[in-house]
Write a protein that holds these residues in place. Structure first.
Motif, PDB file in Angstrom:
ATOM      1  N   ALA A   1      -7.315   2.550  -1.218  1.00  0.00           N
ATOM      2  CA  ALA A   1      -5.879   2.737  -0.991  1.00  0.00           C
ATOM      3  C   ALA A   1      -5.165   2.441  -2.300  1.00  0.00           C
ATOM      4  O   ALA A   1      -5.438   1.418  -2.945  1.00  0.00           O
ATOM      5  CB  ALA A   1      -5.373   1.806   0.099  1.00  0.00           C
ATOM      6  N   VAL A   2      -4.261   3.318  -2.699  1.00  0.00           N
ATOM      7  CA  VAL A   2      -3.496   3.135  -3.917  1.00  0.00           C
ATOM      8  C   VAL A   2      -2.466   2.034  -3.692  1.00  0.00           C
ATOM      9  O   VAL A   2      -1.792   2.001  -2.656  1.00  0.00           O
ATOM     10  CB  VAL A   2      -2.782   4.443  -4.320  1.00  0.00           C
ATOM     11  CG1 VAL A   2      -1.933   4.250  -5.556  1.00  0.00           C
ATOM     12  CG2 VAL A   2      -3.802   5.555  -4.533  1.00  0.00           C
ATOM     13  N   LEU A   3      -2.358   1.100  -4.640  1.00  0.00           N
ATOM     14  CA  LEU A   3      -1.384   0.017  -4.544  1.00  0.00           C
ATOM     15  C   LEU A   3      -0.118   0.381  -5.293  1.00  0.00           C
ATOM     16  O   LEU A   3      -0.176   0.957  -6.379  1.00  0.00           O
ATOM     17  CB  LEU A   3      -1.958  -1.283  -5.120  1.00  0.00           C
ATOM     18  CG  LEU A   3      -3.209  -1.826  -4.442  1.00  0.00           C
ATOM     19  CD1 LEU A   3      -3.732  -3.036  -5.196  1.00  0.00           C
ATOM     20  CD2 LEU A   3      -2.902  -2.198  -2.998  1.00  0.00           C
TER      21      LEU A   3
ATOM     22  N   VAL B   1     -11.541  -5.725  -2.533  1.00  0.00           N
ATOM     23  CA  VAL B   1     -11.481  -6.070  -3.948  1.00  0.00           C
ATOM     24  C   VAL B   1     -10.495  -5.102  -4.614  1.00  0.00           C
ATOM     25  O   VAL B   1     -10.428  -3.934  -4.251  1.00  0.00           O
ATOM     26  CB  VAL B   1     -12.879  -6.006  -4.611  1.00  0.00           C
ATOM     27  CG1 VAL B   1     -13.457  -4.613  -4.592  1.00  0.00           C
ATOM     28  CG2 VAL B   1     -12.828  -6.556  -6.021  1.00  0.00           C
ATOM     29  N   GLU B   2      -9.722  -5.618  -5.557  1.00  0.00           N
ATOM     30  CA  GLU B   2      -8.784  -4.780  -6.290  1.00  0.00           C
ATOM     31  C   GLU B   2      -9.471  -4.207  -7.525  1.00  0.00           C
ATOM     32  O   GLU B   2     -10.202  -4.906  -8.225  1.00  0.00           O
ATOM     33  CB  GLU B   2      -7.565  -5.600  -6.712  1.00  0.00           C
ATOM     34  CG  GLU B   2      -6.468  -4.758  -7.327  1.00  0.00           C
ATOM     35  CD  GLU B   2      -5.207  -5.547  -7.614  1.00  0.00           C
ATOM     36  OE1 GLU B   2      -4.746  -5.488  -8.770  1.00  0.00           O
ATOM     37  OE2 GLU B   2      -4.704  -6.225  -6.707  1.00  0.00           O
ATOM     38  N   CYS B   3      -9.227  -2.915  -7.769  1.00  0.00           N
ATOM     39  CA  CYS B   3      -9.803  -2.235  -8.924  1.00  0.00           C
ATOM     40  C   CYS B   3      -8.700  -1.536  -9.712  1.00  0.00           C
ATOM     41  O   CYS B   3      -7.665  -1.167  -9.150  1.00  0.00           O
ATOM     42  CB  CYS B   3     -10.823  -1.180  -8.483  1.00  0.00           C
ATOM     43  SG  CYS B   3     -12.239  -1.845  -7.589  1.00  0.00           S
ATOM     44  N   THR B   4      -8.947  -1.340 -10.999  1.00  0.00           N
ATOM     45  CA  THR B   4      -8.040  -0.579 -11.851  1.00  0.00           C
ATOM     46  C   THR B   4      -8.756   0.695 -12.264  1.00  0.00           C
ATOM     47  O   THR B   4      -9.853   0.654 -12.810  1.00  0.00           O
ATOM     48  CB  THR B   4      -7.654  -1.388 -13.106  1.00  0.00           C
ATOM     49  OG1 THR B   4      -7.032  -2.602 -12.695  1.00  0.00           O
ATOM     50  CG2 THR B   4      -6.690  -0.603 -13.981  1.00  0.00           C
TER      51      THR B   4
ATOM     52  N   TYR C   1       0.857  -1.173   0.000  1.00  0.00           N
ATOM     53  CA  TYR C   1       0.000   0.000   0.000  1.00  0.00           C
ATOM     54  C   TYR C   1       0.894   1.225   0.000  1.00  0.00           C
ATOM     55  O   TYR C   1       1.937   1.242   0.620  1.00  0.00           O
ATOM     56  CB  TYR C   1      -0.890   0.045   1.253  1.00  0.00           C
ATOM     57  CG  TYR C   1      -1.939  -1.030   1.274  1.00  0.00           C
ATOM     58  CD1 TYR C   1      -3.135  -0.846   0.607  1.00  0.00           C
ATOM     59  CD2 TYR C   1      -1.743  -2.218   1.947  1.00  0.00           C
ATOM     60  CE1 TYR C   1      -4.112  -1.821   0.606  1.00  0.00           C
ATOM     61  CE2 TYR C   1      -2.714  -3.204   1.965  1.00  0.00           C
ATOM     62  CZ  TYR C   1      -3.887  -2.988   1.292  1.00  0.00           C
ATOM     63  OH  TYR C   1      -4.845  -3.948   1.300  1.00  0.00           O
ATOM     64  N   VAL C   2       0.497   2.264  -0.695  1.00  0.00           N
ATOM     65  CA  VAL C   2       1.244   3.499  -0.724  1.00  0.00           C
ATOM     66  C   VAL C   2       0.573   4.470   0.223  1.00  0.00           C
ATOM     67  O   VAL C   2      -0.623   4.714   0.120  1.00  0.00           O
ATOM     68  CB  VAL C   2       1.262   4.103  -2.148  1.00  0.00           C
ATOM     69  CG1 VAL C   2       1.925   5.463  -2.141  1.00  0.00           C
ATOM     70  CG2 VAL C   2       1.969   3.169  -3.104  1.00  0.00           C
TER      71      VAL C   2
ATOM     72  N   GLN D   1      -4.022   2.917 -12.673  1.00  0.00           N
ATOM     73  CA  GLN D   1      -3.585   2.880 -11.278  1.00  0.00           C
ATOM     74  C   GLN D   1      -4.410   1.811 -10.567  1.00  0.00           C
ATOM     75  O   GLN D   1      -5.627   1.748 -10.734  1.00  0.00           O
ATOM     76  CB  GLN D   1      -3.837   4.257 -10.677  1.00  0.00           C
ATOM     77  CG  GLN D   1      -3.311   4.472  -9.303  1.00  0.00           C
ATOM     78  CD  GLN D   1      -3.508   5.927  -8.903  1.00  0.00           C
ATOM     79  OE1 GLN D   1      -4.622   6.447  -8.962  1.00  0.00           O
ATOM     80  NE2 GLN D   1      -2.456   6.579  -8.507  1.00  0.00           N
ATOM     81  N   LYS D   2      -3.728   0.961  -9.791  1.00  0.00           N
ATOM     82  CA  LYS D   2      -4.422  -0.070  -9.020  1.00  0.00           C
ATOM     83  C   LYS D   2      -4.801   0.498  -7.664  1.00  0.00           C
ATOM     84  O   LYS D   2      -3.999   1.174  -7.014  1.00  0.00           O
ATOM     85  CB  LYS D   2      -3.522  -1.289  -8.808  1.00  0.00           C
ATOM     86  CG  LYS D   2      -3.088  -1.969 -10.078  1.00  0.00           C
ATOM     87  CD  LYS D   2      -4.156  -2.857 -10.601  1.00  0.00           C
ATOM     88  CE  LYS D   2      -3.637  -3.656 -11.791  1.00  0.00           C
ATOM     89  NZ  LYS D   2      -4.648  -4.362 -12.473  1.00  0.00           N
TER      90      LYS D   2
END
Length: 115
Positions: A111-113, A80-83, A3-4, A92-93
């Protein structure tokens, strides 16, 4: 996955003995949805909320499109991961995670990955 964390600089100004603190809002990171009959927030609803409420940091530009791997179950910490695709095509993921589930209402955060 990493996580960034985004660090925000705050500014304090003293006026007439009162201190005012200004915190720039670079990224809105919260949505709330109603759970459907399946006991989850649908993929389409998650994508819609991210598209409407997520802004690219510093630019405040709404995404051109959002694609998520699925929906969110109505329990805390489900994710869940989103683009997110910006207007210029950059992707951006983001990780969308449930922060609160109460009754038919589910709140979730982004949260930005890191790549």
């Amino acid at each position: 996955m990493k996580y960034v964390a985004v660090s925000l600089v705050t500014a304090a100004v003293a006026v007439g003995g009162f201190a005012f603190v200004a915190v720039p809002r670079l990224l809105r990171t919260e949505s709330t949805s109603t759970v459907g009959s399946t006991g989850a927030v649908s993929r389409a609803e998650v994508e819609k909320q991210v598209r409407e409420n997520y802004s690219v940091p510093l630019i405040q530009e709404k995404p051109k499109s959002v694609s998520c791997a699925g929906g969110l179950k109505a329990w805390q910490n489900d994710s869940v991961e989103c683009t997110v695709t910006s207007g210029n095509g950059k992707q951006q993921k983001v990780m969308v995670s449930v922060t609160k589930a109460k009754g038919n209402s589910v709140s979730y955060d982004y949260a930005v990955l890191a790549d």
